[in-house]
Design a protein around this motif. Structure first.
Motif, PDB file in Angstrom:
ATOM      1  N   GLU A  15       5.251  -3.783   7.759  1.00 14.36           N
ATOM      2  CA  GLU A  15       3.978  -3.098   7.981  1.00 14.36           C
ATOM      3  C   GLU A  15       4.217  -1.714   8.592  1.00 14.36           C
ATOM      4  O   GLU A  15       3.561  -0.734   8.211  1.00 14.36           O
ATOM      5  CB  GLU A  15       3.091  -3.943   8.907  1.00 14.36           C
ATOM      6  CG  GLU A  15       1.716  -3.322   9.154  1.00 14.36           C
ATOM      7  CD  GLU A  15       0.868  -4.159  10.094  1.00 14.36           C
ATOM      8  OE1 GLU A  15      -0.264  -3.722  10.395  1.00 14.36           O
ATOM      9  OE2 GLU A  15       1.326  -5.246  10.528  1.00 14.36           O
TER      10      GLU A  15
ATOM     11  N   HIS B 232       5.350   0.654   5.865  1.00 20.17           N
ATOM     12  CA  HIS B 232       4.212   1.054   5.038  1.00 20.17           C
ATOM     13  C   HIS B 232       3.358   2.094   5.760  1.00 20.17           C
ATOM     14  O   HIS B 232       2.868   3.045   5.127  1.00 20.17           O
ATOM     15  CB  HIS B 232       3.370  -0.170   4.669  1.00 20.17           C
ATOM     16  CG  HIS B 232       3.909  -0.932   3.506  1.00 20.17           C
ATOM     17  ND1 HIS B 232       3.495  -0.727   2.210  1.00 20.17           N
ATOM     18  CD2 HIS B 232       4.868  -1.905   3.426  1.00 20.17           C
ATOM     19  CE1 HIS B 232       4.145  -1.526   1.388  1.00 20.17           C
ATOM     20  NE2 HIS B 232       4.986  -2.265   2.112  1.00 20.17           N
ATOM     21  N   GLU B 233       3.172   1.914   7.052  1.00 18.09           N
ATOM     22  CA  GLU B 233       2.403   2.896   7.824  1.00 18.09           C
ATOM     23  C   GLU B 233       3.098   4.258   7.810  1.00 18.09           C
ATOM     24  O   GLU B 233       2.437   5.302   7.675  1.00 18.09           O
ATOM     25  CB  GLU B 233       2.219   2.406   9.257  1.00 18.09           C
ATOM     26  CG  GLU B 233       1.243   1.248   9.385  1.00 18.09           C
ATOM     27  CD  GLU B 233       1.147   0.728  10.818  1.00 18.09           C
ATOM     28  OE1 GLU B 233       1.894   1.249  11.682  1.00 18.09           O
ATOM     29  OE2 GLU B 233       0.351  -0.190  11.061  1.00 18.09           O
TER      30      GLU B 233
END
Length: 410
Positions: free
Chosen positions: A114, A117-118
């Motif tokens: 995550e 992806h950020e």
């Protein structure tokens, strides 16, 4: 990389310009910032990250950006509350790269996926001067939905040291692309340009004598096409039929970087000499490859003031070193241009050169100021007294200043 992009007309350096200069130099922003990101489970992560810091953040580029050199920050320790590192500092430099070493430890950690992806989304929102570069350390690590092309460490030949050198080369090229894009946007002073311009590759102009340098040039050309994303220019392959070879060569030098293959006959060839002078007049990144077999009867004087790499013309075992040094020269050039683009606008009468000046630089100076003087500013350290005295004897109105000295005087 033509200096004409930066030559604009204007009044002499005024008190208003001096205030603008002070404001520019008070800015804490670096022209380039590198983050290296890896999961704590990657055994070699710290060693690879340290090699990147030594290469990009060491003495090699310190005189071009000032201070402690290119800042290289690590992101590998998870915050206790969040399970991932602190954010990347996207707004702390004009150009920011985040190199992410992706292994199974990272790919198998949902919070780190995550986080990655950020990072990708944050970079995408800021344009092409902010980018994430995934490096696939192992096979099968990209079933995580990340829509970014990766460098594939696990497919590269050689030991860890050789792979690290390839990583340096590939990243130098990509970082230079980012800085070129940033410069073009600064000069355009408008919205981000099309991705097609960003995708343009650096073109390596292979300057050589056909008598004894063609085989070496062909070997370098083949290596470039097999091992890099670079383009190349070699006259026998790249001058289309029916066109003036002079016009094609001049255009290719204008948009390229030069490798001069110094063989025994090189200095005696008119076109080799013309190619070197053309590159020097345009202040292009350049590397000389010393392939002398016996003797050069009259070494061409303008082959100096750039890196020189010895390579045996018979076994040609150092081509990767030649290209690595050349890409570092390109990276240096763009670092310098990014650092000085604001200064050029404030004082357009100054020539900012990315390497120490030589006498040939006198042929490239703009018109002198009202007092008849001309300034050449270059990266620290200052030239020695003997070189300064030579400039004074030939062109007493030209003032040579290392950047720190010029800033102190202004």
């Amino acid at each position: 990389m033509n200096d004409d992009l930066f030559q604009v007309t204007g009044a002499a350096f005024s008190s208003v310009a001096r205030v603008s200069l002070r404001l520019l130099m008070m800015s804490p922003k670096s022209p380039f910032l590198l983050h290296v990101v890896w999961h704590p489970g990657l055994t070699d992560g710290a060693a690879i990250a340290e090699h990147l810091r030594e290469h990009f953040g060491g003495d090699r580029f310190q005189n071009l950006v000032g201070g402690a050199g290119v800042p290289v920050l690590f992101r590998n320790e998870s915050q206790v509350a969040h399970g991932v590192p602190i954010p990347v500092q996207w707004d702390d430099a004009d150009v920011v790269a985040a190199v992410v070493l992706v292994d199974h430890s990272l790919a198998g950690d949902a919070k780190w996926v995550e986080y990655l992806h950020e990072l990708a989304n944050q970079a995408e929102a800021r344009g092409l001067s902010k980018r994430v570069f995934p490096v696939a350390m192992e096979t099968g690590v990209f079933g995580i939905g990340l829509q970014l092309q990766a460098l594939r460490w696990y497919t590269w030949d050689g030991d860890t040291s050789e792979r690290q050198q390839r990583l340096h080369r590939d990243l130098s090229h990509e970082f230079s692309r980012m800085m070129r894009h940033h410069l073009e946007q600064e000069l355009r002073n408008g919205p981000e340009g099309p991705i097609g311009a960003y995708l343009q590759k650096a073109k390596v102009f292979l300057s050589h004598s056909k008598r004894d340098g063609a085989s070496v040039a062909s070997a370098i050309r083949d290596w470039i096409h097999q091992n890099t994303a670079l383009d190349s220019f070699m006259d026998v392959y790249d001058i289309p039929p029916g066109l003036s070879f002079e016009a094609v060569i001049d255009e290719s030098i204008e948009t390229g970087v030069l490798v001069a293959i110094h063989t025994d006959s090189y200095s005696s060839r008119e076109w080799c000499r013309r190619e070197v002078i053309a590159a020097k007049r345009r202040h292009l990144p350049m590397v000389v490859v010393d392939c002398l077999h016996s003797i050069d009867e009259r070494a061409f004087p303008y082959l100096g003031n750039v890196p020189v790499i010895r390579m045996n013309p018979c076994n040609r075992g150092r081509i990767e070193r030649v290209i690595g040094v050349l890409l570092d020269e390109v990276f240096k050039d763009y670092l310098w241009r990014c650092r000085t683009v604001g200064l050029r606008a404030v004082d357009p009468g100054v020539s900012f050169l990315s390497r120490p000046p030589e006498l040939l630089a006198l042929a490239t100076l703009p018109a002198s100021g009202e007092d008849g003087t001309q300034d050449i500013v270059y990266p620290d350290p200052p030239l020695g007294v003997e070189e300064r005295d030579l400039f004074t004897a030939i062109a007493g109105s030209v003032r040579l200043r290392a950047l720190s000295e010029w800033l102190r005087l202004n």
